[in-house]
Motif scaffolding. Structure first.
Motif, PDB file in Angstrom:
ATOM      1  N   ARG A 260       0.843  -1.199   0.000  1.00  0.00           N
ATOM      2  CA  ARG A 260       0.000   0.000   0.000  1.00  0.00           C
ATOM      3  C   ARG A 260       0.879   1.250   0.000  1.00  0.00           C
ATOM      4  O   ARG A 260       1.962   1.235   0.564  1.00  0.00           O
ATOM      5  CB  ARG A 260      -0.892   0.015   1.241  1.00  0.00           C
TER       6      ARG A 260
ATOM      7  N   TYR B 292     -16.855 -13.004 -10.130  1.00  0.00           N
ATOM      8  CA  TYR B 292     -17.219 -12.749  -8.730  1.00  0.00           C
ATOM      9  C   TYR B 292     -18.306 -11.686  -8.690  1.00  0.00           C
ATOM     10  O   TYR B 292     -18.030 -10.491  -8.565  1.00  0.00           O
ATOM     11  CB  TYR B 292     -16.002 -12.269  -7.922  1.00  0.00           C
TER      12      TYR B 292
ATOM     13  N   LYS C  18     -20.261 -12.281  -3.648  1.00  0.00           N
ATOM     14  CA  LYS C  18     -19.248 -13.336  -3.811  1.00  0.00           C
ATOM     15  C   LYS C  18     -17.986 -13.040  -3.001  1.00  0.00           C
ATOM     16  O   LYS C  18     -17.352 -13.954  -2.466  1.00  0.00           O
ATOM     17  CB  LYS C  18     -18.918 -13.512  -5.299  1.00  0.00           C
TER      18      LYS C  18
ATOM     19  N   HIS D 250     -14.188 -13.501   2.223  1.00  0.00           N
ATOM     20  CA  HIS D 250     -13.597 -12.457   3.062  1.00  0.00           C
ATOM     21  C   HIS D 250     -14.351 -12.156   4.361  1.00  0.00           C
ATOM     22  O   HIS D 250     -13.909 -11.328   5.143  1.00  0.00           O
ATOM     23  CB  HIS D 250     -13.444 -11.162   2.252  1.00  0.00           C
TER      24      HIS D 250
ATOM     25  N   ALA E 148      -8.449 -15.987   3.033  1.00  0.00           N
ATOM     26  CA  ALA E 148      -8.574 -14.603   2.566  1.00  0.00           C
ATOM     27  C   ALA E 148      -8.384 -13.645   3.742  1.00  0.00           C
ATOM     28  O   ALA E 148      -8.713 -13.985   4.879  1.00  0.00           O
ATOM     29  CB  ALA E 148      -9.937 -14.390   1.932  1.00  0.00           C
TER      30      ALA E 148
ATOM     31  N   CYS F  61     -17.758  -3.718  -3.098  1.00  0.00           N
ATOM     32  CA  CYS F  61     -16.314  -3.734  -2.864  1.00  0.00           C
ATOM     33  C   CYS F  61     -15.528  -2.991  -3.946  1.00  0.00           C
ATOM     34  O   CYS F  61     -14.554  -2.305  -3.654  1.00  0.00           O
ATOM     35  CB  CYS F  61     -15.817  -5.162  -2.809  1.00  0.00           C
TER      36      CYS F  61
ATOM     37  N   HIS G  43     -11.974  -1.028  -4.020  1.00  0.00           N
ATOM     38  CA  HIS G  43     -10.866  -1.954  -4.286  1.00  0.00           C
ATOM     39  C   HIS G  43     -10.815  -2.292  -5.774  1.00  0.00           C
ATOM     40  O   HIS G  43     -11.838  -2.634  -6.355  1.00  0.00           O
ATOM     41  CB  HIS G  43     -11.045  -3.251  -3.492  1.00  0.00           C
TER      42      HIS G  43
HETATM   43  C1  HEC Z   1     -12.306 -17.797  -3.470  1.00  0.00           C
HETATM   44  C2  HEC Z   1     -12.023 -16.901  -2.348  1.00  0.00           C
HETATM   45  C3  HEC Z   1     -11.979 -15.415  -2.622  1.00  0.00           C
HETATM   46  C4  HEC Z   1     -12.947 -14.629  -3.206  1.00  0.00           C
HETATM   47  C5  HEC Z   1     -14.307 -15.052  -3.755  1.00  0.00           C
HETATM   48  C6  HEC Z   1     -12.438 -13.267  -3.172  1.00  0.00           C
HETATM   49  N1  HEC Z   1     -11.195 -13.233  -2.574  1.00  0.00           N
HETATM   50 FE1  HEC Z   1     -10.066 -11.592  -2.202  1.00  0.00          FE
HETATM   51  N2  HEC Z   1      -8.557 -12.755  -1.438  1.00  0.00           N
HETATM   52  C7  HEC Z   1      -8.632 -14.123  -1.287  1.00  0.00           C
HETATM   53  C8  HEC Z   1      -7.386 -14.603  -0.718  1.00  0.00           C
HETATM   54  C9  HEC Z   1      -7.059 -16.058  -0.385  1.00  0.00           C
HETATM   55  C10 HEC Z   1      -6.573 -13.463  -0.524  1.00  0.00           C
HETATM   56  C11 HEC Z   1      -5.166 -13.397   0.077  1.00  0.00           C
HETATM   57  C12 HEC Z   1      -4.112 -13.465  -1.002  1.00  0.00           C
HETATM   58  C13 HEC Z   1      -2.730 -13.284  -0.420  1.00  0.00           C
HETATM   59  O1  HEC Z   1      -2.579 -12.905   0.748  1.00  0.00           O
HETATM   60  O2  HEC Z   1      -1.795 -13.490  -1.186  1.00  0.00           O
HETATM   61  C14 HEC Z   1      -7.341 -12.314  -0.993  1.00  0.00           C
HETATM   62  C15 HEC Z   1      -6.876 -11.013  -0.956  1.00  0.00           C
HETATM   63  C16 HEC Z   1      -7.673  -9.898  -1.250  1.00  0.00           C
HETATM   64  C17 HEC Z   1      -7.290  -8.515  -1.023  1.00  0.00           C
HETATM   65  C18 HEC Z   1      -5.951  -8.024  -0.461  1.00  0.00           C
HETATM   66  C19 HEC Z   1      -6.065  -7.771   1.012  1.00  0.00           C
HETATM   67  C20 HEC Z   1      -4.726  -7.432   1.657  1.00  0.00           C
HETATM   68  O3  HEC Z   1      -4.177  -8.293   2.296  1.00  0.00           O
HETATM   69  O4  HEC Z   1      -4.251  -6.316   1.520  1.00  0.00           O
HETATM   70  C21 HEC Z   1      -8.344  -7.742  -1.412  1.00  0.00           C
HETATM   71  C22 HEC Z   1      -8.440  -6.229  -1.366  1.00  0.00           C
HETATM   72  C23 HEC Z   1      -9.381  -8.625  -1.881  1.00  0.00           C
HETATM   73  N3  HEC Z   1      -8.949  -9.930  -1.781  1.00  0.00           N
HETATM   74  C24 HEC Z   1     -10.610  -8.194  -2.364  1.00  0.00           C
HETATM   75  C25 HEC Z   1     -11.579  -9.031  -2.905  1.00  0.00           C
HETATM   76  C26 HEC Z   1     -12.780  -8.562  -3.586  1.00  0.00           C
HETATM   77  C27 HEC Z   1     -13.182  -7.111  -3.760  1.00  0.00           C
HETATM   78  C28 HEC Z   1     -13.471  -9.681  -3.986  1.00  0.00           C
HETATM   79  C29 HEC Z   1     -14.758  -9.750  -4.799  1.00  0.00           C
HETATM   80  C30 HEC Z   1     -14.755  -9.049  -6.061  1.00  0.00           C
HETATM   81  C31 HEC Z   1     -12.711 -10.847  -3.522  1.00  0.00           C
HETATM   82  N4  HEC Z   1     -11.561 -10.406  -2.912  1.00  0.00           N
HETATM   83  C32 HEC Z   1     -13.123 -12.172  -3.681  1.00  0.00           C
HETATM   84  C33 HEC Z   1      -9.699 -14.933  -1.612  1.00  0.00           C
HETATM   85  C34 HEC Z   1     -10.880 -14.534  -2.224  1.00  0.00           C
END
Ligand code: HEC
Ligand code: HEC
Length: 148
Positions: A57, A73, A81, A86, A96, A122, A126
Motif C-alpha cells: 500500500r 465474482y 461473492k 472475506h 482470505a 467492494c 478496491h
Molecule cells: C475464493 C475466495 C476469494 C474470493 C471469492 C475473493 N477473494 Fe479476495 N482474497 C482471497 C485470498 C485467499 C486473498 C489473500 C491473497 C494473499 O494474501 O496473497 C485475498 C486477498 C484480497 C485482497 C488483499 C487484502 C490485503 O491483504 O491487503 C483484497 C483487497 C481482496 N482480496 C478483495 C476481494 C474482492 C473485492 C473480492 C470480490 C470481487 C474478492 N476479494 C473475492 C480470496 C478470495
C-alpha cells in the motif's frame, strides 16, 4: 505507480498535479486513439492480470489492491461473492484477509453483524492490480511507513 487507483483518486491527483500548477501536459488515455465504441475485448485494458503477490500500500488508509482475478465474482442484491471468502465466518477457512473492522460499521459507527451497506460494493474502492503505465508523469512518493 503500478495501479489504477479508484477514479476519484485519479481525478484528485490529476487536478492537484496538473490543474493546480496551471501546466498543461499532453497525455494519452489507456485506449490510445481508439474510439471507445471500437474497442475490442482483446485490447490490453480488458485483460486482467493473473493472481500475484500483493503490491504494498502507498499510504495508510489506502484500500488495498486486489491481488487475485475477480472474474465471475458477482455482487448482487442478495449475494456478495467477495464475502464468500472475506467475511469473518469464512476468512480463516479460505485464507482470505478478513475485511477491515471498519467494514462492519455504518456511518453512525454502529456495528452490524454483516457487512455494512456502505461497504457492500467492494469494487467501488478496491480494484484489481494491474501494471498500468502512468498517463501523466508524476512525482508522487509513497508516504513513509511508521518507524522508518
Ligand atoms: C475464493 C475466495 C476469494 C474470493 C471469492 C475473493 N477473494 Fe479476495 N482474497 C482471497 C485470498 C485467499 C486473498 C489473500 C491473497 C494473499 O494474501 O496473497 C485475498 C486477498 C484480497 C485482497 C488483499 C487484502 C490485503 O491483504 O491487503 C483484497 C483487497 C481482496 N482480496 C478483495 C476481494 C474482492 C473485492 C473480492 C470480490 C470481487 C474478492 N476479494 C473475492 C480470496 C478470495
Ligand atoms: C468505501 C470504500 C470501501 C469499500 C466499499 C470496501 N472497502 Fe475494503 N477497505 C477500504 C479501506 C479504505 C481499507 C483500508 C483501511 C481500513 O482498514 O479501513 C480497506 C481494507 C480492506 C481489506 C484489508 C483488511 C486488512 O486488515 O488489511 C480487505 C480484505 C477488504 N478491505 C475487503 C473488502 C471487501 C471484500 C469489500 C466488499 C464486501 C470491501 N472491502 C469494501 C475501503 C473499502
Amino acid at each position: 505507480m503500478r495501479f489504477i487507483p479508484a477514479l476519484g483518486l485519479a481525478a484528485a491527483l490529476l487536478l492537484s498535479g496538473v490543474g493546480g500548477a496551471g501546466a498543461q501536459q499532453k497525455f494519452e488515455s489507456l485506449r490510445g486513439d481508439v474510439p471507445i465504441d471500437q474497442l475490442s475485448k482483446n485490447d490490453n485494458m480488458f485483460r486482467p492480470e493473473r493472481d500475484q503477490d500483493l503490491i504494498p500500500r502507498d499510504f495508510q488508509k489506502q484500500p488495498p489492491l486486489i491481488p487475485h482475478s475477480i472474474k465471475g465474482y458477482n455482487i448482487t442484491q442478495n449475494f456478495n461473492k467477495c464475502m464468500d471468502c472475506h467475511s469473518k465466518e469464512r476468512a480463516e477457512e479460505t485464507g482470505a484477509t478478513l475485511v477491515a473492522k471498519s467494514h462492519y460499521l455504518d456511518r453512525e459507527d454502529k456495528k452490524h453483524p454483516n457487512i455494512s451497506p456502505r461497504r457492500y460494493f467492494c469494487l467501488q474502492c478496491h480494484v484489481p492490480q494491474f501494471d498500468a503505465k502512468p498517463l501523466v508523469a508524476n512525482t508522487y512518493k509513497p508516504a513513509a511507513k511508521r518507524g522508518e
